[in-house]
Design a protein around this motif. Structure first.
Motif, short mmCIF file in Angstrom:
data_model
loop_
_atom_site.label_atom_id
_atom_site.label_comp_id
_atom_site.label_asym_id
_atom_site.label_seq_id
_atom_site.Cartn_x
_atom_site.Cartn_y
_atom_site.Cartn_z
N HIS A 110 -121.60 -27.64 -26.75
CA HIS A 110 -122.73 -28.57 -26.84
C HIS A 110 -123.19 -28.81 -28.27
N VAL A 111 -122.25 -28.75 -29.19
CA VAL A 111 -122.54 -29.07 -30.60
C VAL A 111 -121.59 -30.19 -31.02
N VAL A 112 -122.12 -31.20 -31.69
CA VAL A 112 -121.29 -32.34 -32.12
C VAL A 112 -120.14 -31.83 -33.00
N GLN A 113 -118.99 -32.50 -32.88
CA GLN A 113 -117.82 -32.04 -33.64
C GLN A 113 -117.54 -32.94 -34.84
N LEU A 114 -117.35 -32.30 -35.99
CA LEU A 114 -116.97 -33.05 -37.19
C LEU A 114 -115.46 -33.29 -37.14
N LEU A 115 -115.04 -34.53 -37.41
CA LEU A 115 -113.61 -34.85 -37.34
C LEU A 115 -113.00 -35.02 -38.72
N ASP A 116 -113.81 -35.46 -39.67
CA ASP A 116 -113.24 -35.79 -40.99
C ASP A 116 -114.40 -35.95 -41.97
N ASP A 117 -114.11 -35.93 -43.24
CA ASP A 117 -115.13 -36.30 -44.23
C ASP A 117 -114.44 -36.97 -45.41
N PHE A 118 -115.16 -37.84 -46.09
CA PHE A 118 -114.58 -38.50 -47.26
C PHE A 118 -115.71 -38.96 -48.18
N ASP A 119 -115.33 -39.35 -49.38
CA ASP A 119 -116.32 -39.82 -50.36
C ASP A 119 -116.23 -41.33 -50.50
N LEU A 120 -117.34 -41.93 -50.84
CA LEU A 120 -117.40 -43.38 -50.97
C LEU A 120 -118.25 -43.71 -52.19
N THR A 121 -117.77 -44.59 -53.03
CA THR A 121 -118.60 -45.04 -54.15
C THR A 121 -118.93 -46.52 -53.94
N GLY A 122 -120.21 -46.87 -54.00
CA GLY A 122 -120.63 -48.26 -53.78
C GLY A 122 -121.64 -48.65 -54.83
N PRO A 123 -122.29 -49.81 -54.65
CA PRO A 123 -123.24 -50.29 -55.67
C PRO A 123 -124.44 -49.36 -55.85
N ASN A 124 -124.73 -48.52 -54.86
CA ASN A 124 -125.90 -47.64 -54.97
C ASN A 124 -125.55 -46.22 -55.37
N GLY A 125 -124.26 -45.97 -55.61
CA GLY A 125 -123.87 -44.66 -56.08
C GLY A 125 -122.80 -44.02 -55.21
N PHE A 126 -122.77 -42.70 -55.29
CA PHE A 126 -121.73 -41.92 -54.62
C PHE A 126 -122.28 -41.40 -53.29
N HIS A 127 -121.55 -41.62 -52.21
CA HIS A 127 -122.02 -41.21 -50.88
C HIS A 127 -121.01 -40.27 -50.23
N LYS A 128 -121.52 -39.22 -49.63
CA LYS A 128 -120.67 -38.35 -48.82
C LYS A 128 -120.67 -38.95 -47.41
N CYS A 129 -119.50 -39.05 -46.80
CA CYS A 129 -119.41 -39.60 -45.44
C CYS A 129 -118.83 -38.54 -44.52
N LEU A 130 -119.52 -38.33 -43.41
CA LEU A 130 -119.05 -37.36 -42.42
C LEU A 130 -118.67 -38.12 -41.16
N VAL A 131 -117.49 -37.84 -40.64
CA VAL A 131 -117.01 -38.54 -39.44
C VAL A 131 -117.15 -37.61 -38.25
N TYR A 132 -117.95 -38.05 -37.28
CA TYR A 132 -118.20 -37.23 -36.09
C TYR A 132 -117.63 -37.89 -34.86
N GLU A 133 -117.48 -37.10 -33.81
CA GLU A 133 -117.16 -37.69 -32.50
C GLU A 133 -118.31 -38.63 -32.15
N LEU A 134 -117.98 -39.70 -31.44
CA LEU A 134 -119.00 -40.69 -31.07
C LEU A 134 -119.78 -40.20 -29.86
N LEU A 135 -121.09 -40.14 -30.02
CA LEU A 135 -121.95 -39.74 -28.91
C LEU A 135 -122.81 -40.91 -28.48
N GLY A 136 -123.55 -40.71 -27.39
CA GLY A 136 -124.42 -41.75 -26.86
C GLY A 136 -125.83 -41.65 -27.43
N PRO A 137 -126.79 -42.25 -26.75
CA PRO A 137 -128.17 -42.26 -27.26
C PRO A 137 -128.83 -40.89 -27.18
N ASN A 138 -129.92 -40.75 -27.92
CA ASN A 138 -130.64 -39.47 -27.88
C ASN A 138 -131.65 -39.48 -26.74
#
Ligand SMILES: Nc1ncnc2c1ncn2[C@@H]1O[C@H](COP(=O)(O)OP(=O)(O)OP(=O)(O)O)[C@@H](O)[C@H]1O
Length: 400
Positions: A105-133
């Motif tokens: 019953h804990v969300v699972q991390l699948l991947d992570d990567f870095d992204l650089t855009g106009p607002n700076g450097f962002h860490k991106c975490l890829v999780y399994e897709l869940l429904g609403p809270n």
């Protein structure tokens, strides 16, 4: 040279958008990354399809993973300078991934990567897709503002099991509340994009404008997407939830000095600046159980201040303020709060809220008494006096 990042929010240009969205002024240097539907992230791997939600620290997007042909949730953090939160989230997720089997019953991390855009450097975490809270499901599907008792019990048991799994591994969540419990989505991976949009709803898009009509700043998206509102689901006892949002999580041997848990579910040791460990979650769990069954949190959520909260805690808690905190409380500037506690205790308040006459109760008075006893074992000032998640899970009431 002065940049946008140096300006206070008051000096920032304001933006208008016709749909409900995250605070647009946070699309600036150090803030959110502007995402466009249909764009592909991580060298074409993740195609962004819809917005799932946003928080103080991120925007979260549903995407198709072209490598695995599955749907995923990509959490793009703000590009702030202090990367402590995302480091902790990643560290916890990696720690959890090292255990087999992973907690159900804990969300699972699948991947992570870095992204650089106009607002700076962002860490991106890829999780399994869940429904609403939970609050979103209550708003959409349950008139009366609360879950049926049977479903609340199932969700309570699943969140206790998740917490037990975390605590067994010496991990604290640090931000436990009903918004951070999300329903699982079954059979999503095989569905076509058309069916995917039937379930999540077609994205609603609003054009962003500068209030003064000037050109948009670099880093502000032209179009903004409204978070999804899931459709065509029935929410019943076959449902399963998972705990999400590990941005405040920590390994107990490296616990932070403080936490940003929302005030109404914040444990007293955080308020009194005592050392922190996973016992903070047990206090929050007590508050969350109250809310899961009644539809209302035990402590005020509006205009609450630390002295108001501590005085309400004294009414609800099963033990007295420990001496070390009593001294701090005695000398605290309490504003309008009188030191005398005069409100209802936990059992009185639970009964009052549950049998408030506005909603048809489906639990008995005996159920509510027993629920009150369970919550009382969690709402203890002294962290070590709180029952563990395992002990609560083993309570016969949860197994009837
Ligand atoms: N795996 C997921 N699947 C579906 N939706 C998700 C997922 N993870 C997050 N979300 C959605 O995105 C929202 C924001 O995510 P999250 O709470 O992790 O972000 P945050 O920036 O850390 O938020 P906060 O300010 O509440 O700490 C959630 O409330 C939820 O609606």
């Amino acid at each position: 040279m002065s940049t946008n990042a140096d300006k206070s929010p008051m000096d920032q240009p304001t933006y208008i958008c016709p749909i409900e969205a995250e605070p647009l002024h946070r699309y600036r240097q150090g803030g959110y990354h502007p995402v466009t539907l249909g764009e592909c992230l991580k060298a074409g791997r993740y195609k962004v399809l819809h917005k799932l939600g946003w928080g103080g620290y991120s925007t979260v997007w549903a995407a198709r993973d072209h490598r695995t042909e599955t749907y995923v949730a990509v959490k793009i953090s703000v590009a702030e300078q202090d990367h402590d939160r995302e480091t902790r989230e990643l560290q916890t997720m990696r720690e959890l991934a090292s255990y087999h089997p992973s907690p159900t019953h804990v969300v699972q991390l699948l991947d992570d990567f870095d992204l650089t855009g106009p607002n700076g450097f962002h860490k991106c975490l890829v999780y399994e897709l869940l429904g609403p809270n939970i609050p979103d499901v209550i708003d959409a599907h349950f008139t009366g503002g609360r879950l049926p008792g049977g479903l609340a019990k199932i969700i309570a048991k699943q969140s206790l099991a998740a917490l037990n799994d975390l605590h067994q591994r010496n991990i604290g969540h640090g931000d436990l509340h009903t918004r951070n419990l999300a329903f699982t989505m079954r059979c999503m991976d095989k569905v076509t994009e058309d069916v995917f949009f039937e379930i999540l709803g077609k994205p609603e898009i609003g054009r962003v404008q500068r209030h003064d009509g000037k050109d948009l700043e670099l880093g502000v998206p032209k179009y903004i997407v409204k978070p999804t509102s899931y459709r065509t689901r029935s929410w019943n006892s076959t449902q399963s939830i998972k705990i999400i949002d590990f941005g405040e999580s920590f390994l107990c041997n490296a616990a932070p000095h403080t936490l940003h848990t929302p005030l109404p579910v914040r444990a007293p040791e955080v308020l009194f600046q005592d050392p922190i460990d996973y016992h903070v979650d047990l206090w929050s769990m007590g508050c969350m159980l109250f809310e899961l069954f009644t539809g209302q949190p035990p402590f005020d959520t509006f205009l609450i201040t630390t002295p108001i909260l501590i005085s309400q805690m004294q009414e609800m808690a099963s033990d007295d303020l420990p001496k070390r905190w009593q001294k701090i409380w005695d000398t605290m500037d309490k504003g309008d709060v009188t030191a005398e506690s005069s409100g209802p205790n936990l059992h009185e308040w639970l009964e009052e809220v549950y049998f408030d006459g506005r909603r048809t109760p489906d639990l008995t008075r005996e159920d509510i008494t027993r629920l009150g006893e369970i919550i009382g074992r969690l709402l203890c000032f002294e962290p070590s006096a709180r029952a563990s998640a395992r002990q609560i899970l083993d309570d016969p009431w949860f197994n009837e």
